[in-house]
Design a protein around this motif. Structure first.
Motif, PDB file in Angstrom:
ATOM      1  N   TYR A  41      46.651   8.612   5.840  1.00 47.81           N
ATOM      2  CA  TYR A  41      46.485   7.737   4.684  1.00 47.81           C
ATOM      3  C   TYR A  41      45.105   7.113   4.739  1.00 47.81           C
ATOM      4  O   TYR A  41      44.573   6.847   5.820  1.00 47.81           O
ATOM      5  N   TYR A  63      44.293   3.573  -0.695  1.00 45.93           N
ATOM      6  CA  TYR A  63      43.681   4.554  -1.577  1.00 45.93           C
ATOM      7  C   TYR A  63      44.700   5.683  -1.680  1.00 45.93           C
ATOM      8  O   TYR A  63      45.194   6.149  -0.654  1.00 45.93           O
ATOM      9  N   TYR A  64      45.014   6.133  -2.884  1.00 46.23           N
ATOM     10  CA  TYR A  64      45.942   7.251  -3.055  1.00 46.23           C
ATOM     11  C   TYR A  64      45.154   8.550  -3.143  1.00 46.23           C
ATOM     12  O   TYR A  64      44.134   8.614  -3.816  1.00 46.23           O
ATOM     13  N   ARG A  65      45.685   9.586  -2.510  1.00 52.68           N
ATOM     14  CA  ARG A  65      45.134  10.921  -2.747  1.00 52.68           C
ATOM     15  C   ARG A  65      45.740  11.415  -4.057  1.00 52.68           C
ATOM     16  O   ARG A  65      46.836  10.985  -4.434  1.00 52.68           O
ATOM     17  N   ARG A  73      47.687  16.188  -8.447  1.00 51.49           N
ATOM     18  CA  ARG A  73      46.301  16.685  -8.389  1.00 51.49           C
ATOM     19  C   ARG A  73      45.999  17.519  -9.620  1.00 51.49           C
ATOM     20  O   ARG A  73      46.807  18.330 -10.036  1.00 51.49           O
ATOM     21  N   HIS A  77      39.909  17.089  -9.920  1.00 47.63           N
ATOM     22  CA  HIS A  77      39.881  16.171  -8.775  1.00 47.63           C
ATOM     23  C   HIS A  77      39.168  16.836  -7.602  1.00 47.63           C
ATOM     24  O   HIS A  77      39.466  17.980  -7.260  1.00 47.63           O
ATOM     25  N   LYS A  80      37.785  15.548  -1.798  1.00 46.25           N
ATOM     26  CA  LYS A  80      37.682  14.289  -1.068  1.00 46.25           C
ATOM     27  C   LYS A  80      37.855  13.079  -1.987  1.00 46.25           C
ATOM     28  O   LYS A  80      37.428  11.977  -1.665  1.00 46.25           O
ATOM     29  N   GLU A  81      38.491  13.297  -3.138  1.00 50.32           N
ATOM     30  CA  GLU A  81      38.682  12.192  -4.089  1.00 50.32           C
ATOM     31  C   GLU A  81      39.924  11.370  -3.757  1.00 50.32           C
ATOM     32  O   GLU A  81      40.964  11.914  -3.410  1.00 50.32           O
ATOM     33  N   VAL A  82      39.787  10.055  -3.826  1.00 49.57           N
ATOM     34  CA  VAL A  82      40.924   9.136  -3.679  1.00 49.57           C
ATOM     35  C   VAL A  82      40.841   8.103  -4.801  1.00 49.57           C
ATOM     36  O   VAL A  82      39.781   7.917  -5.388  1.00 49.57           O
ATOM     37  N   PHE A 119      34.831  10.162   1.782  1.00 53.85           N
ATOM     38  CA  PHE A 119      35.675  10.283   0.590  1.00 53.85           C
ATOM     39  C   PHE A 119      34.920   9.626  -0.561  1.00 53.85           C
ATOM     40  O   PHE A 119      33.898   8.985  -0.350  1.00 53.85           O
ATOM     41  N   TYR A 121      35.625   7.560  -4.629  1.00 55.88           N
ATOM     42  CA  TYR A 121      36.562   7.171  -5.688  1.00 55.88           C
ATOM     43  C   TYR A 121      35.804   6.850  -6.963  1.00 55.88           C
ATOM     44  O   TYR A 121      34.680   6.379  -6.921  1.00 55.88           O
TER      45      TYR A 121
END
Ligand SMILES: [Zn+2]
Ligand SMILES: [Zn+2]
Length: 215
Positions: A41, A63-65, A73, A77, A80-82, A119, A121
């Motif tokens: 996480y 942070y959510y994946r 997804r 996306h 490495k996007e969160v 990552f 965002y």
């Protein structure tokens, strides 16, 4: 009668067990998931506190994946996007595995090399409704998709729109060698006047499904 609360005090830093890394409030961390098959996480540490027996807990903002979000997804996306969620928790500091960096979208695209711990965002995420902020995002290319920093794109010198190499039947190697690029609507053999609607900014709504998923 009020129950006695165990004495807790806020502490400035915490050393991750088995490492020489120090965590402070504001740092981003990787935390051991409940199932070992899942990736760690990603969270932002808001506060660190210790009780009288020295047990350390951290207040985290998750942070959510994309996989953990209600909409799942989507093609645009990044790997490495969160999403910065509104979901906070208290966790034992023992579950912290390491530090990571969550970059803004802009600084992520400027990184020379993306490491395991990098990552990015660009959306905030409401974990109960699945809504995103911003709720509209610019789209590019003839496929009308938002920018995915993992995909190579080339810019048309006519209309300034960006195109995926695979959408214009070009290999990444061909694109790297390219000195000038004009898209189909702007290509010299077909010199049409630039269509104003082509240049208008285009957006898609970040749609939300109704199914809910809980961590
Ligand atoms: Zn495309
Ligand atoms: Zn063009």
């Amino acid at each position: 009668m009020a129950k006695a609360q165990p004495a807790r005090s806020t502490i400035d830093y915490y050393g991750i067990k088995g490492t020489n890394k120090i965590i402070r409030a504001g740092d981003c961390v990787l935390m051991r998931p409940s199932e070992s098959s899942k990736p760690p996480y990603v969270a932002k540490v808001e506060k660190i506190e210790s009780d009288s027996r020295g047990h350390v807990r951290v207040q985290v903002r998750w942070y959510y994946r994309p996989e953990e979000s209600i909409g799942g997804r989507r093609q645009f996306h990044g790997a490495k996007e969160v999403f910065l969620s509104d979901h906070y928790d208290m966790q034992s500091a023992d579950t912290i595995e390491g530090k990571c960096n969550v970059h803004s979208f802009k600084s992520y695209t400027k990184l020379d090399a993306v490491g395991n711990e990098d990552f990015f965002y660009r959306f905030e995420y409401n974990s109960s409704t699945g809504a995103f902020n911003p709720d509209r995002v610019a789209v590019y290319c003839k496929c009308e998709m938002p920018y995915n920093p993992d995909d190579l794109m080339v810019q048309c010198e006519g209309c300034s729109d960006w195109f995926h190499t695979h959408c214009i039947n070009m290999t990444p190697e061909e694109a790297e060698k390219l000195e000038h690029f004009f898209c189909q609507s702007c290509s010299p053999e077909d010199q049409k006047k630039l269509n104003s609607s082509h240049n208008a900014s285009r957006h898609i709504e970040m749609k939300v499904d109704t199914k809910r998923r809980r961590r």
